[in-house]
Each structure stands twice: as structure tokens, then as C-alpha cells.
Design an enzyme around this catalytic site. Structure first.
Site, PDB file in Angstrom:
ATOM      1  N   HIS A  91       0.970  -1.134   0.112  1.00  0.00           N
ATOM      2  CA  HIS A  91      -0.015   0.036  -0.075  1.00  0.00           C
ATOM      3  C   HIS A  91       0.814   1.290   0.030  1.00  0.00           C
ATOM      4  O   HIS A  91       0.424   2.407   0.373  1.00  0.00           O
ATOM      5  CB  HIS A  91      -1.098  -0.073   1.116  1.00  0.00           C
ATOM      6  CG  HIS A  91      -2.297  -0.734   0.568  1.00  0.00           C
ATOM      7  ND1 HIS A  91      -2.190  -2.279   0.472  1.00  0.00           N
ATOM      8  CD2 HIS A  91      -3.475  -0.453   0.774  1.00  0.00           C
ATOM      9  CE1 HIS A  91      -3.482  -2.485  -0.095  1.00  0.00           C
ATOM     10  NE2 HIS A  91      -4.262  -1.488   0.244  1.00  0.00           N
ATOM     11  N   ASP A 162      -5.036   5.064  10.149  1.00  0.00           N
ATOM     12  CA  ASP A 162      -6.448   5.101  10.117  1.00  0.00           C
ATOM     13  C   ASP A 162      -7.016   3.993   9.232  1.00  0.00           C
ATOM     14  O   ASP A 162      -8.239   3.560   9.348  1.00  0.00           O
ATOM     15  CB  ASP A 162      -6.836   6.314   8.893  1.00  0.00           C
ATOM     16  CG  ASP A 162      -6.529   7.704   9.481  1.00  0.00           C
ATOM     17  OD1 ASP A 162      -6.078   7.605  10.895  1.00  0.00           O
ATOM     18  OD2 ASP A 162      -6.669   8.614   9.143  1.00  0.00           O
ATOM     19  N   GLU A 278      -8.142  14.056  15.265  1.00  0.00           N
ATOM     20  CA  GLU A 278      -7.539  14.619  14.209  1.00  0.00           C
ATOM     21  C   GLU A 278      -8.509  15.679  13.290  1.00  0.00           C
ATOM     22  O   GLU A 278      -8.906  16.355  14.193  1.00  0.00           O
ATOM     23  CB  GLU A 278      -7.958  13.087  12.960  1.00  0.00           C
ATOM     24  CG  GLU A 278      -6.701  12.186  13.094  1.00  0.00           C
ATOM     25  CD  GLU A 278      -6.745  11.184  11.864  1.00  0.00           C
ATOM     26  OE1 GLU A 278      -7.394  11.443  10.862  1.00  0.00           O
ATOM     27  OE2 GLU A 278      -6.237  10.218  12.065  1.00  0.00           O
TER      28      GLU A 278
HETATM   29  C1  LIG Z   1      -5.962   3.748   2.515  1.00  0.00           C
HETATM   30  C2  LIG Z   1      -4.664   4.004   3.272  1.00  0.00           C
HETATM   31  C3  LIG Z   1      -4.689   4.730   4.498  1.00  0.00           C
HETATM   32  C4  LIG Z   1      -3.672   4.843   5.195  1.00  0.00           C
HETATM   33  N1  LIG Z   1      -3.428   5.548   6.370  1.00  0.00           N
HETATM   34  C5  LIG Z   1      -2.347   5.847   7.081  1.00  0.00           C
HETATM   35  C6  LIG Z   1      -2.193   6.500   8.405  1.00  0.00           C
HETATM   36  O1  LIG Z   1      -3.349   6.975   8.867  1.00  0.00           O
HETATM   37  N2  LIG Z   1      -1.219   6.706   8.979  1.00  0.00           N
HETATM   38  C7  LIG Z   1      -0.079   6.323   8.341  1.00  0.00           C
HETATM   39  O2  LIG Z   1       1.120   6.481   9.027  1.00  0.00           O
HETATM   40  N3  LIG Z   1      -0.083   5.866   7.149  1.00  0.00           N
HETATM   41  C8  LIG Z   1      -0.988   5.525   6.595  1.00  0.00           C
HETATM   42  N4  LIG Z   1      -0.934   5.142   5.269  1.00  0.00           N
HETATM   43  C9  LIG Z   1       0.354   4.735   4.532  1.00  0.00           C
HETATM   44  C10 LIG Z   1       0.759   3.330   5.109  1.00  0.00           C
HETATM   45  O3  LIG Z   1       1.004   3.350   6.389  1.00  0.00           O
HETATM   46  C11 LIG Z   1       2.190   2.970   4.329  1.00  0.00           C
HETATM   47  O4  LIG Z   1       1.883   3.261   2.883  1.00  0.00           O
HETATM   48  C12 LIG Z   1       2.687   1.792   4.562  1.00  0.00           C
HETATM   49  O5  LIG Z   1       4.062   1.520   4.132  1.00  0.00           O
HETATM   50  C13 LIG Z   1       1.772   0.751   3.843  1.00  0.00           C
HETATM   51  O6  LIG Z   1       2.046  -0.667   4.668  1.00  0.00           O
HETATM   52  P1  LIG Z   1       2.199  -1.895   3.502  1.00  0.00           P
HETATM   53  O7  LIG Z   1       2.232  -2.909   4.606  1.00  0.00           O
HETATM   54  O8  LIG Z   1       1.265  -1.811   2.637  1.00  0.00           O
HETATM   55  O9  LIG Z   1       3.595  -1.591   3.019  1.00  0.00           O
HETATM   56  P2  LIG Z   1       4.457  -1.914   1.599  1.00  0.00           P
HETATM   57  O10 LIG Z   1       3.962  -0.910   0.751  1.00  0.00           O
HETATM   58  O11 LIG Z   1       4.522  -3.145   1.491  1.00  0.00           O
HETATM   59  O12 LIG Z   1       5.928  -1.406   2.189  1.00  0.00           O
HETATM   60  C14 LIG Z   1       6.408  -0.181   2.564  1.00  0.00           C
HETATM   61  C15 LIG Z   1       7.760   0.139   2.896  1.00  0.00           C
HETATM   62  O13 LIG Z   1       8.125  -0.769   3.783  1.00  0.00           O
HETATM   63  C16 LIG Z   1       9.106  -1.815   3.553  1.00  0.00           C
HETATM   64  N5  LIG Z   1       8.549  -2.920   4.421  1.00  0.00           N
HETATM   65  C17 LIG Z   1       7.594  -3.713   4.128  1.00  0.00           C
HETATM   66  N6  LIG Z   1       7.565  -4.638   5.128  1.00  0.00           N
HETATM   67  C18 LIG Z   1       8.784  -4.729   5.737  1.00  0.00           C
HETATM   68  C19 LIG Z   1       9.318  -5.284   6.589  1.00  0.00           C
HETATM   69  N7  LIG Z   1       8.881  -6.532   7.230  1.00  0.00           N
HETATM   70  N8  LIG Z   1      10.595  -5.319   7.088  1.00  0.00           N
HETATM   71  C20 LIG Z   1      11.308  -4.091   6.590  1.00  0.00           C
HETATM   72  N9  LIG Z   1      10.649  -3.342   5.734  1.00  0.00           N
HETATM   73  C21 LIG Z   1       9.421  -3.599   5.074  1.00  0.00           C
HETATM   74  C22 LIG Z   1       9.064  -1.881   2.096  1.00  0.00           C
HETATM   75  O14 LIG Z   1      10.128  -2.426   1.495  1.00  0.00           O
HETATM   76  C23 LIG Z   1       8.480  -0.355   1.634  1.00  0.00           C
HETATM   77  O15 LIG Z   1       9.807   0.226   1.829  1.00  0.00           O
HETATM   78  C24 LIG Z   1      -2.088   4.541   4.438  1.00  0.00           C
HETATM   79  C25 LIG Z   1      -1.974   4.131   3.253  1.00  0.00           C
HETATM   80  C26 LIG Z   1      -3.434   3.793   2.787  1.00  0.00           C
HETATM   81  C27 LIG Z   1      -3.212   3.012   1.364  1.00  0.00           C
END
Ligand SMILES: Cc1cc2nc3c(=O)[nH]c(=O)nc-3n(C[C@H](O)[C@H](O)[C@H](O)COP(=O)(O)OP(=O)(O)OC[C@H]3O[C@@H](n4cnc5c(N)ncnc54)[C@H](O)[C@@H]3O)c2cc1C
Ligand SMILES: *[C@@H]1O[C@H](CO)[C@@H](O)[C@H](O)[C@H]1NC(C)=O
Ligand SMILES: *[C@@H]1O[C@H](CO)[C@@H](O)[C@H](O)[C@H]1NC(C)=O
Length: 421
Positions: A91, A162, A278
Site C-alpha cells: 500500500h 487510519d 484528527e
Molecule cells: C488507505 C490508506 C490509509 C493509510 N493511512 C495511514 C495512516 O493513517 N497513517 C500512516 O502512518 N500511514 C497511513 N498509510 C500509509 C501506510 O502506512 C504506508 O503506505 C505503509 O508503508 C503501507 O504498509 P504496507 O504493508 O502496505 O507496506 P508496503 O507498501 O508493502 O511497504 C512499505 C515500505 O516498507 C518496507 N517494508 C514492508 N515490510 C517490511 C518489513 N517486514 N521489514 C522491513 N521493511 C518492510 C517496504 O520495502 C517499503 O519500503 C495509509 C495507506 C493507505 C493506502
């Protein structure tokens, strides 16, 4: 096809396209699946942002921590190396979890994934009477599953994002910021310990006291300091229900003054502050159409269009108060006492009440609605910024009123944070 054969295929591919000199034996320890299938590669090249698309050569579906160790050791040990990226739930907005011509580790679907509740040895030092509980989770676990698993024990993590369909490793690589951060700090301030597989392929346990440089590097480290395979997350006794309140402002300085006042209460007893603060900007007549508002729509006490008519941009301050059956009788008075201190537009109070899990999982409801209309899997050119208090007025006049006023229908969140958290 057995695993060994599949691995051989991958290694040939790496050699032929990138001139890498991987010894086939180097990766044979992997128990999971190293895949070059088109669907896996395609999946690993997509993210929520939809703006960037880099294809890896292979995707690792680890069966255990050991597979991550094996892969990282191979990358480190090979003559020219290759890039490795962890993918939590994909994400990210701008390709952060992608690995062009490298290997993506799919963290979020570990078979037989686990979750263990424990209590710190020295929990008496904690300020909370039931303090010191934690949960150990796999780095690719989704927060929604961490929540459900913890609730079975009457416990829950205390700092959130969120949206909960994000992985633990993914948000801990950023910060994990939501309306609870003024009180508890972002998610990265609520971690006791991590297991990390470093760039050399070593599995290292780290914390504030042990390998603290790695610990602080990995938290908020954008995935550049190692792969989080286990996180020990602080828990609190889970609230049962949430009173959720929204109030409106037309005057930006009054709005931010009230936001700042509410977060200045972070040191007060729980009964005298909100649990979540918020806010968001309404640049069209959007509250009713806003994708985050479906919980409130039947109970809107005012017609937004009539307020918006006089000035264009409006601001919504959003707060919650958690409670359980021991505090249910006082929650109304506590909310009222806090609202009395605020200077919002009279009669613009929106209130609703729901189970704790439904509040935390609120964005998922919007996701399902948008998915059904084909509006979820669209490009998301999102941007997050920290703006200092001294520049926020200027930001409002230049950006909210100047650039965005009446020209966007996407969500614009604005929430206050204490720098020292
Ligand atoms: C609808 C929506 C709402 C959101 N709301 C918020 C919010 O309220 N607050 C907030 O802070 N963020 C929010 N986000 C952003 C979100 O926290 C980040 O985009 C987060 O990185 C997404 O997590 P993911 O597991 O999908 O990560 P990915 O996109 O899979 O990875 C993100 C990053 O982390 C690294 N990574 C993933 N897993 C690991 C691991 N196990 N060890 C080391 N590195 C790793 C990846 O290499 C990459 O650099 C939101 C995103 C969306 C889509
Ligand atoms: C907004 O409120 C501040 C005081 O909080 C006041 O000084 C200012 O004049 C108000 N602005 C408008 C446009 O009413
Ligand atoms: C309050 O809720 C808890 C947990 O759900 C339950 O065990 C307890 O019996 C309840 N107490 C009262 C007084 O209802």
C-alpha cells in the site's frame, strides 16, 4: 514442480539477465517458494499509488524467518549482489516496496502465521495498572489481524493508522501516525523489540537496550536497514466502545487553536482528554459525499451547503472518547466538558457511537463501498507533509484556500502532533 527445480530456474534467470554469479546451492535452503510466475511478478510490481511499476525477477514467499535469512545471505554473498525488497501489503504510494530486477519478499501471506501475547518481566514499572502486555507478531502480519488476535485477550495495540489493511513491517518502516499519536506517539514509539534480518543475512534481535542503533534505524527506516520478521508491540486493555464526534469551523485559526489545545492535554488523566484527535479540510460541499463519512450521514444535524455558502472552505475537527462498561455512565459528561472548551460553529456537532473495532476499522467500510464502484484501484498521488505550527496559517491560505479550494474531491486530512512524541 519441486522447489529445487524452481530455484534453479530463477537462478539461471538472474544470471542471464543481470550477469549475476549466484551459486545454485546458495538458495537451496529455502523452504518456501521462490517464484518467477507472471502473476506473482505482476502482483509484486503493483502498489496502491498506481504510479510506479517496476518488475522484480522473482518473488519469494517465505515459509519461515530462515527463508529470509537465506535470501539475504545469497544477495550479500553473490559477487555483484541483487536488490531485495520486503513487500507488506503493497500500500505504498510510489513503488517503495518494488525491486526492479531484484527479488521481492512477499511478507503478508505467511502460512501458519502466528501471534503471541506476553507480559513484560518488569511490568510493575509501567504506569498503567494492567500495563506491560505485548504481542509478538510476524513482520508481514496485517494490523487488522493483530487487532482481532489481541481482542481475544481483551487487549489491543494503542497507536494506529487510519486504515488497518497495512502490514506491521510496512507501517513500522514509515511511522504509523493517526489520531492517537499525540497521546502515545506514532506506532514506532510503541514497539518493545524487533527481530531483523540485516543486509548481511544475519538475524538480529534489537530493542532500546540491545543493538539499539539497528532498532532506531529500522523503525521509520523505509525498509533500508533490514527486514522486520518479528515485532513486539505494546498493548493496553481494549476499550469496548467509542464515542466519535465531529464539529465544524469556518475560521482556520480557531480550528488549529482548538486542535492544539486538545493535544496539549496529553499528560492529563484519561477522563480529561480525548483518545483521538484528527481533522480534515472540506473544500467542496463534501462532508456528505466524503468517502470517510458514511458512519455519520444519517445523523447530520446541519446542512453543509448552507454553511459552505458563506466562505468556501470548512474545517472539521474529529475526536473520539473510548469507554467500557465501567466508564459508560461518565462518558457523556466527559465529552461535554471537553466540547465546552472548544469554539466550533454552534449546532455543527455530529456524534455517533460504535464498537471499538468498528471505529478502528472504519476506512475498510469505505474501501468496500469504493471497490463496488470500481473507485478503489485507481491511481493515488497522495502526499504527506509535516508542517510546523509557525507556517500552518500560510499553508492554509496558500494551499487549502488558494490551490485546492473547490478544485478537489479527495480527502485532505490535517491533524496536530506533539513533536516530542
Ligand atoms: C488507505 C490508506 C490509509 C493509510 N493511512 C495511514 C495512516 O493513517 N497513517 C500512516 O502512518 N500511514 C497511513 N498509510 C500509509 C501506510 O502506512 C504506508 O503506505 C505503509 O508503508 C503501507 O504498509 P504496507 O504493508 O502496505 O507496506 P508496503 O507498501 O508493502 O511497504 C512499505 C515500505 O516498507 C518496507 N517494508 C514492508 N515490510 C517490511 C518489513 N517486514 N521489514 C522491513 N521493511 C518492510 C517496504 O520495502 C517499503 O519500503 C495509509 C495507506 C493507505 C493506502
Ligand atoms: C478568526 O478568529 C481569530 C481569533 O481566533 C480572529 O482574530 C480572526 O479575525 C478570525 N477571522 C475571521 C475571518 O473571522
Ligand atoms: C464489563 O465487561 C467485561 C468484559 O466484556 C465483562 O467481563 C464484565 O462482566 C462487565 N461488567 C459489567 C459490570 O457489566
Amino acid at each position: 514442480m519441486d522447489t529445487e527445480l524452481l530455484l534453479m530456474v530463477v537462478i539461471c534467470l538472474l544470471i542471464s539477465t543481470d550477469g549475476l554469479t549466484l551459486e545454485p546451492t546458495e538458495l537451496l535452503g529455502v523452504e518456501g517458494r521462490l517464484s518467477v510466475e507472471a502473476t506473482d511478478v505482476e502482483m509484486a510490481s503493483l502498489d496502491f499509488g498506481g504510479l510506479s511499476r517496476d518488475k522484480p525477477l522473482a518473488v519469494l514467499h517465505p515459509a519461515s524467518v530462515n527463508d529470509v535469512v537465506e535470501l539475504m545471505s545469497s544477495a550479500y554473498g553473490s559477487a555483484r549482489g541483487f536488490t531485495v525488497s520486503a513487500r507488506g501489503h503493497g500500500h505504498s504510494i510510489n513503488g517503495q516496496a518494488q525491486a526492479a530486477n531484484g527479488v521481492v519478499i512477499e511478507m503478508s501471506r505467511l502460512k501458519g502465521s502466528w501471534l503471541r501475547i506476553g507480559e513484560l518481566a518488569h511490568s510493575s514499572s509501567s504506569s498503567s495498572s494492567k500495563g506491560g502486555f505485548y504481542v509478538d507478531v510476524w513482520g508481514g502480519e496485517l494490523w487488522i489481524d493483530v487487532l482481532r488476535g489481541s481482542l481475544e485477550y481483551g487487549l489491543a495495540p494503542r497507536s494506529w493508522t487510519d486504515y488497518l489493511y497495512l502490514s506491521v513491517g510496512g507501517t513500522l518502516s514509515n511511522a504509523g501516525i493517526s489520531g492517537q499519536a499525540f497521546n502515545h506517539g506514532p506506532q514506532i514509539s510503541n514497539v518493545y523489540e524487533l527481530d531483523v534480518v540485516t543486509g548481511k543475512g544475519e538475524l538480529v534481535t534489537c530493542s532500546e537496550d540491545k543493538n539499539s542503533e539497528l532498532f532506531h534505524g529500522v523503525l521509520g527506516g523505509l525498509g533500508q536497514f533490514g527486514i522486520i520478521t518479528r515485532a513486539r508491540i505494546a498493548l493496553e486493555p481494549a476499550p469496548q466502545r467509542v464515542r466519535w464526534i465531529r464539529v465544524l469551523y469556518s475560521n482556520f485559526s480557531t480550528f488549529t487553536r482548538d486542535q492544539e489545545y486538545l493535544i496539549s492535554l496529553h499528560g492529563e488523566p484519561a477522563s480529561q482528554k480525548f483518545d483521538y484527535v484528527e481533522g480534515f479540510v472540506i473544500v467542496d460541499e463534501g462532508l456528505i459525499n466524503n468517502w470517510r463519512s458514511s458512519f455519520f450521514s444519517p445523523r447530520n444535524p446541519v446542512k453543509i451547503s448552507s454553511i459552505a455558502a458563506n466562505g468556501g472552505v470548512l474545517y472539521c475537527l474529529e475526536m473520539t472518547k473510548n469507554y467500557d462498561n465501567t466508564t459508560a455512565t461518565t462518558v457523556d459528561q466527559e465529552v461535554e466538558a471537553l466540547l465546552k472548551k472548544l469554539d466550533f460553529i454552534p449546532a455543527s456537532v455530529f456524534m455517533t457511537d460504535l464498537p471499538y473495532i468498528d471505529f478502528l476499522d472504519r476506512v475498510h467500510k469505505a474501501e468496500l463501498k469504493l471497490k463496488s464502484k470500481g473507485l478503489w484501484d485507481v491511481p493515488h498521488p497522495w502526499l504527506n507533509l509535516f508542517v510546523p505550527k509557525s507556517a500552518i496559517e500560510e499553508f492554509d491560505s496558500g494551499v487549502f484556500k488558494g490551490i485546492l479550494g473547490n478544485k478537489t474531491s479527495g480527502p485532505i486530512l490535517i491533524y496536530p502532533m506533539n513533536k516530542d512524541k
